[in-house]
Design an enzyme around this catalytic site. Sequence first.
Site, PDB file in Angstrom:
ATOM      1  N   CYS A  99       1.312  -1.760  -0.176  1.00  0.00           N
ATOM      2  CA  CYS A  99      -0.004  -0.067  -0.364  1.00  0.00           C
ATOM      3  C   CYS A  99       0.907   1.499   0.039  1.00  0.00           C
ATOM      4  O   CYS A  99       0.282   3.162   0.003  1.00  0.00           O
ATOM      5  CB  CYS A  99      -0.843  -0.051   0.596  1.00  0.00           C
ATOM      6  SG  CYS A  99      -2.242  -1.661   0.739  1.00  0.00           S
TER       7      CYS A  99
ATOM      8  N   ASN B  79     -10.332  -0.348  -1.439  1.00  0.00           N
ATOM      9  CA  ASN B  79      -8.639  -0.259  -0.150  1.00  0.00           C
ATOM     10  C   ASN B  79      -7.656  -0.614  -2.536  1.00  0.00           C
ATOM     11  O   ASN B  79      -8.192  -1.889  -2.582  1.00  0.00           O
ATOM     12  CB  ASN B  79      -8.541  -0.731   0.323  1.00  0.00           C
ATOM     13  CG  ASN B  79      -7.098  -0.967   0.449  1.00  0.00           C
ATOM     14  OD1 ASN B  79      -5.882  -0.547  -0.315  1.00  0.00           O
ATOM     15  ND2 ASN B  79      -5.661  -1.550   1.552  1.00  0.00           N
TER      16      ASN B  79
ATOM     17  N   HIS C 111      -3.687   7.164   1.896  1.00  0.00           N
ATOM     18  CA  HIS C 111      -4.155   6.024   1.504  1.00  0.00           C
ATOM     19  C   HIS C 111      -4.560   5.800   1.934  1.00  0.00           C
ATOM     20  O   HIS C 111      -5.408   5.497   2.920  1.00  0.00           O
ATOM     21  CB  HIS C 111      -2.927   4.467   1.853  1.00  0.00           C
ATOM     22  CG  HIS C 111      -3.567   3.136   1.500  1.00  0.00           C
ATOM     23  ND1 HIS C 111      -3.586   2.893   0.330  1.00  0.00           N
ATOM     24  CD2 HIS C 111      -3.200   2.149   1.971  1.00  0.00           C
ATOM     25  CE1 HIS C 111      -3.958   1.963   0.285  1.00  0.00           C
ATOM     26  NE2 HIS C 111      -4.057   1.485   1.066  1.00  0.00           N
TER      27      HIS C 111
HETATM   28  N1  COA Z   1     -18.706  -8.313   7.974  1.00  0.00           N
HETATM   29  C1  COA Z   1     -19.475  -8.840   9.780  1.00  0.00           C
HETATM   30  N2  COA Z   1     -18.377  -9.129  10.689  1.00  0.00           N
HETATM   31  C2  COA Z   1     -16.930  -8.942  10.061  1.00  0.00           C
HETATM   32  C3  COA Z   1     -16.375  -9.050   8.464  1.00  0.00           C
HETATM   33  C4  COA Z   1     -17.426  -8.371   7.787  1.00  0.00           C
HETATM   34  N3  COA Z   1     -17.149  -7.954   6.642  1.00  0.00           N
HETATM   35  N4  COA Z   1     -15.291  -8.907   8.830  1.00  0.00           N
HETATM   36  C5  COA Z   1     -15.416  -9.032  10.054  1.00  0.00           C
HETATM   37  N5  COA Z   1     -16.023  -9.029  10.858  1.00  0.00           N
HETATM   38  C6  COA Z   1     -16.100  -9.324  12.254  1.00  0.00           C
HETATM   39  C7  COA Z   1     -14.836  -9.885  12.853  1.00  0.00           C
HETATM   40  O1  COA Z   1     -14.886 -11.495  12.200  1.00  0.00           O
HETATM   41  C8  COA Z   1     -14.420  -9.968  14.391  1.00  0.00           C
HETATM   42  O2  COA Z   1     -15.914 -11.221  14.514  1.00  0.00           O
HETATM   43  P1  COA Z   1     -15.622 -11.421  16.585  1.00  0.00           P
HETATM   44  O3  COA Z   1     -15.048 -10.335  17.365  1.00  0.00           O
HETATM   45  O4  COA Z   1     -16.565 -12.293  16.536  1.00  0.00           O
HETATM   46  O5  COA Z   1     -14.297 -12.033  16.062  1.00  0.00           O
HETATM   47  C9  COA Z   1     -15.220  -8.413  14.139  1.00  0.00           C
HETATM   48  O6  COA Z   1     -16.042  -8.450  13.570  1.00  0.00           O
HETATM   49  C10 COA Z   1     -14.704  -7.434  14.828  1.00  0.00           C
HETATM   50  O7  COA Z   1     -13.577  -7.925  14.128  1.00  0.00           O
HETATM   51  P2  COA Z   1     -12.045  -6.294  14.056  1.00  0.00           P
HETATM   52  O8  COA Z   1     -11.198  -6.949  13.413  1.00  0.00           O
HETATM   53  O9  COA Z   1     -12.029  -5.778  15.458  1.00  0.00           O
HETATM   54  O10 COA Z   1     -13.127  -5.887  13.305  1.00  0.00           O
HETATM   55  P3  COA Z   1     -12.074  -3.865  12.888  1.00  0.00           P
HETATM   56  O11 COA Z   1     -13.539  -2.781  13.501  1.00  0.00           O
HETATM   57  O12 COA Z   1     -10.843  -3.999  13.230  1.00  0.00           O
HETATM   58  O13 COA Z   1     -12.705  -3.598  11.199  1.00  0.00           O
HETATM   59  C11 COA Z   1     -11.339  -4.458   9.494  1.00  0.00           C
HETATM   60  C12 COA Z   1     -11.584  -5.211  10.313  1.00  0.00           C
HETATM   61  C13 COA Z   1     -10.418  -5.507   8.474  1.00  0.00           C
HETATM   62  C14 COA Z   1     -11.536  -3.874   8.522  1.00  0.00           C
HETATM   63  C15 COA Z   1      -9.891  -3.158  10.462  1.00  0.00           C
HETATM   64  O14 COA Z   1      -9.385  -4.013  11.059  1.00  0.00           O
HETATM   65  C16 COA Z   1      -9.173  -3.013   9.443  1.00  0.00           C
HETATM   66  O15 COA Z   1      -9.345  -1.476   8.194  1.00  0.00           O
HETATM   67  N6  COA Z   1      -7.474  -3.134   9.381  1.00  0.00           N
HETATM   68  C17 COA Z   1      -6.738  -2.932   8.994  1.00  0.00           C
HETATM   69  C18 COA Z   1      -6.156  -2.211   7.567  1.00  0.00           C
HETATM   70  C19 COA Z   1      -5.562  -2.030   6.103  1.00  0.00           C
HETATM   71  O16 COA Z   1      -5.283  -0.628   6.836  1.00  0.00           O
HETATM   72  N7  COA Z   1      -4.609  -2.443   6.095  1.00  0.00           N
HETATM   73  C20 COA Z   1      -3.860  -2.444   5.524  1.00  0.00           C
HETATM   74  C21 COA Z   1      -3.082  -1.438   4.239  1.00  0.00           C
HETATM   75  S1  COA Z   1      -3.558  -1.974   3.486  1.00  0.00           S
END
Ligand code: COA
Length: 334
Positions: free
Chosen positions: A118, A289, A259
């Site tokens: 990224c 993304n 980004h």
């Molecule tokens: N729909 C519903 N629930 C989902 C889901 C979706 N599409 N994706 C994940 N979940 C669930 C998870 O399974 C988790 O469930 P659990 O608590 O039962 O295990 C719950 O949602 C919360 O997970 P969490 O990881 O705390 O969610 P979050 O609020 O952090 O959001 C991301 C998840 C991936 C969106 C977020 O962590 C993120 O954006 N991470 C960084 C991405 C990034 O910057 N990448 C790097 C550069 S490319």
Amino acid sequence: MNNNGPYNAYISAVSHYFPEKVVTNSYFESYLDTTDAWIIERTGIKERRYLEDDQPVSYAACKAIERLFEKFNVKPEEIDLLIIPTVSPDMIYPSTVCIVQDKLGMKNCWGYDMLAACSGFIFALMTGVQFIQSGAHKKVLVVGAEKMSALANKNDRNTVVLFGDGASAVLLEPTTNKTTGIIDAILHIDGSGGKYLKQPAGGSLHPASIETVTKGMHYVHQDGRTVFKEAVKGMADVSLEIMKKNNLKSEDIAYLVPHQANLRIIQATADRMNLSRDKVMINIHKYGNTTSTTIPSCLSEYYEEGKLKGGDNLILASFGAGFTWGAVYLKWTI
Ligand code: COA
């Protein structure tokens, strides 16, 4: 980053291409345990674009470049160097650059693909900038291009909803005005973060095998929570650092160009920089993304909408797999 060369580099042309096929959140609702509301609330993404199965990433790169050539009246043979940052090349080799160079008849250029996930665009931008600053080249094309839909596991709700496809190009040219164009950059890597975001198979560590395919090791694997925390800190810290280094206050900045991985990461960065929402470029709601394409696509869209003017101070900031992160300070010129 010091510039001891005779020139500054500036962005003289910009363009983007997103495929026609729109994939809305409701598509994922139709077969995964997820909802449109969850995806919007947790990521800010409403839809993304996908290339067709028979359209590799070079297809998108060519479209973005052809559009730039047409809009800015540049000829393929004028290009000296082509750099394509991508995590989704057509194949490992030949490089996507070689494929694109041949398709578009850029017969006087050399070039290479770059891998910085990224942060690919700003790492590639700063690499291209060196060739301009030194006087080695006059026209360098940097093209973020991705087909993330080919790398995401369609059955993994944690990752598939996040990504999209597209390509965006910028042209770098020299100026003797050392107070404009790309002024400064701070770039970092920390390989200890590699385990949190990776595509484990397909390289020499885990070459393609029945086992790697069965285990889905060719897909994106991410510990979202850890990456989220590191991204918020990394992007905000480096953006503040480059502001301080260049004596910039929030009121001096026309736009943060972050980004686009997650709207909450973008908002946290803007808050730390004390920037209001209207000073933050955002297109994640439309495209998700798109890895190395996010930053140049924002530049291109805002430019085409007439929201950029010469002299605007921009901070480009990114964070991604590796970990890789950084910020660029530039003065817009076109
Ligand atoms: N729909 C519903 N629930 C989902 C889901 C979706 N599409 N994706 C994940 N979940 C669930 C998870 O399974 C988790 O469930 P659990 O608590 O039962 O295990 C719950 O949602 C919360 O997970 P969490 O990881 O705390 O969610 P979050 O609020 O952090 O959001 C991301 C998840 C991936 C969106 C977020 O962590 C993120 O954006 N991470 C960084 C991405 C990034 O910057 N990448 C790097 C550069 S490319």
